[in-house]
Every structure is written in structure tokens, then in C-alpha cells.
Design a protein around this motif. Structure first.
Motif, short mmCIF file in Angstrom:
data_model
loop_
_atom_site.label_atom_id
_atom_site.label_comp_id
_atom_site.label_asym_id
_atom_site.label_seq_id
_atom_site.Cartn_x
_atom_site.Cartn_y
_atom_site.Cartn_z
N GLY A 1 -6.05 -4.59 -0.27
CA GLY A 1 -6.31 -4.04 -1.60
C GLY A 1 -5.92 -2.58 -1.74
N ARG A 2 -5.42 -1.98 -0.67
CA ARG A 2 -4.90 -0.61 -0.68
C ARG A 2 -3.38 -0.69 -0.67
NH1 ARG A 2 -7.90 3.39 2.09
NH2 ARG A 2 -6.21 4.76 1.45
N ILE A 3 -2.75 0.06 -1.58
CA ILE A 3 -1.29 -0.01 -1.67
C ILE A 3 -0.66 0.57 -0.42
CG2 ILE A 3 0.75 0.59 -3.01
CD1 ILE A 3 -1.15 -1.24 -4.52
N THR A 4 0.19 -0.21 0.21
CA THR A 4 0.89 0.18 1.43
C THR A 4 2.38 0.12 1.15
OG1 THR A 4 -0.88 -0.74 2.79
CG2 THR A 4 1.24 -0.33 3.88
N TYR A 5 3.08 1.20 1.45
CA TYR A 5 4.51 1.29 1.22
C TYR A 5 5.24 1.43 2.55
CZ TYR A 5 3.25 2.45 -3.63
OH TYR A 5 2.75 2.44 -4.91
N TRP A 6 6.57 1.34 2.50
CA TRP A 6 7.42 1.62 3.64
C TRP A 6 8.08 2.97 3.40
CZ3 TRP A 6 8.18 0.27 8.44
CH2 TRP A 6 9.32 0.71 9.10
#
Length: 124
Positions: free
Chosen positions: A50-55
């Protein structure tokens, strides 16, 4: 009638580097906050936590938005475009979204051939 099916991140259309763009939009206001990249693992982690994770292309590593700044993005809804090559994350944003300490990364407009700054950084 709505069609429902199990989502598989591998069905997205990633670029040659294995990435798909993700636009973050603020719930309620509809403001476009930022665009960043996700790989399949970032998509999976975003959905599971539910936490936005990016590369991060510059660090070649996953990063959870707000991990160091405290400017967290909580996932409200994750949407897939019709070509399956772009994502729209509807988020609850805590603090500024931009690393420049502005609400949005889109704080510069081109008007009459000149760049115009639309907003300054949030006060610290």
C-alpha cells in the motif's frame, strides 16, 4: 457487466529496460504530482504494502516514496491504461511530492516561449 480477473504484473508492457511509467495523482484534488518508473517488483510491492514503490534509474534500486523524506504516498487505487504501458496511481500524499520540496514536480510552465515557475518550495 464488469470483467474481473487476477492481476499479473508480467502482463504490463514494459520498455526495453523492464520499466513502465507511473503517474501519481492526488486523491481528492486530481492534481498530477509526479511521474516515476516502476518495474514488476515495484508494482508488486506497491500492491502488497500500500506504499508507492518506484524504481530509481539513477540508483538502480527500488525506493519507497517518502522512505527518507517522510513525504509518503499511500496507494488508493492503481489503474492501467488501455495499452497496458502506463500506470496511474491515485495516492494520498503526505507533504510535498517533489524532491525540490514542492507539492508537484510539474511546477514549471512554458508560456509565450518562456519558462515560468508556478510555485516555490514549501516552507520548511
Amino acid at each position: 457487466m464488469r470483467v474481473q480477473q487476477i492481476f499479473d504484473p508480467s502482463t504490463l508492457r514494459y520498455d526495453a529496460a523492464g520499466l513502465v511509467p507511473c503517474i501519481a495523482q492526488e486523491e481528492g484534488t486530481g492534481d498530477v504530482l509526479m511521474m516515476a518508473w516502476m518495474n514488476a517488483e515495484a508494482v508488486e510491492r506497491t500492491l502488497s504494502t500500500g506504499r508507492i514503490t518506484y524504481w530509481s534509474r539513477s540508483r538502480s534500486a527500488l525506493w519507497i516514496k517518502g522512505e527518507s523524506s517522510g513525504h509518503v504516498q499511500e496507494l488508493v487505487d492503481l489503474r492501467i491504461d488501455c495499452d497496458r504501458d502506463c500506470l496511474l496511481a491515485i495516492v494520498q500524499q503526505t507533504g510535498p511530492a517533489c524532491h525540490t520540496n514542492r507539492k508537484t514536480c510539474f511546477f514549471t510552465a512554458v508560456r509565450d516561449g518562456e519558462e515560468t515557475e508556478l510555485m516555490g518550495p514549501d516552507p520548511v
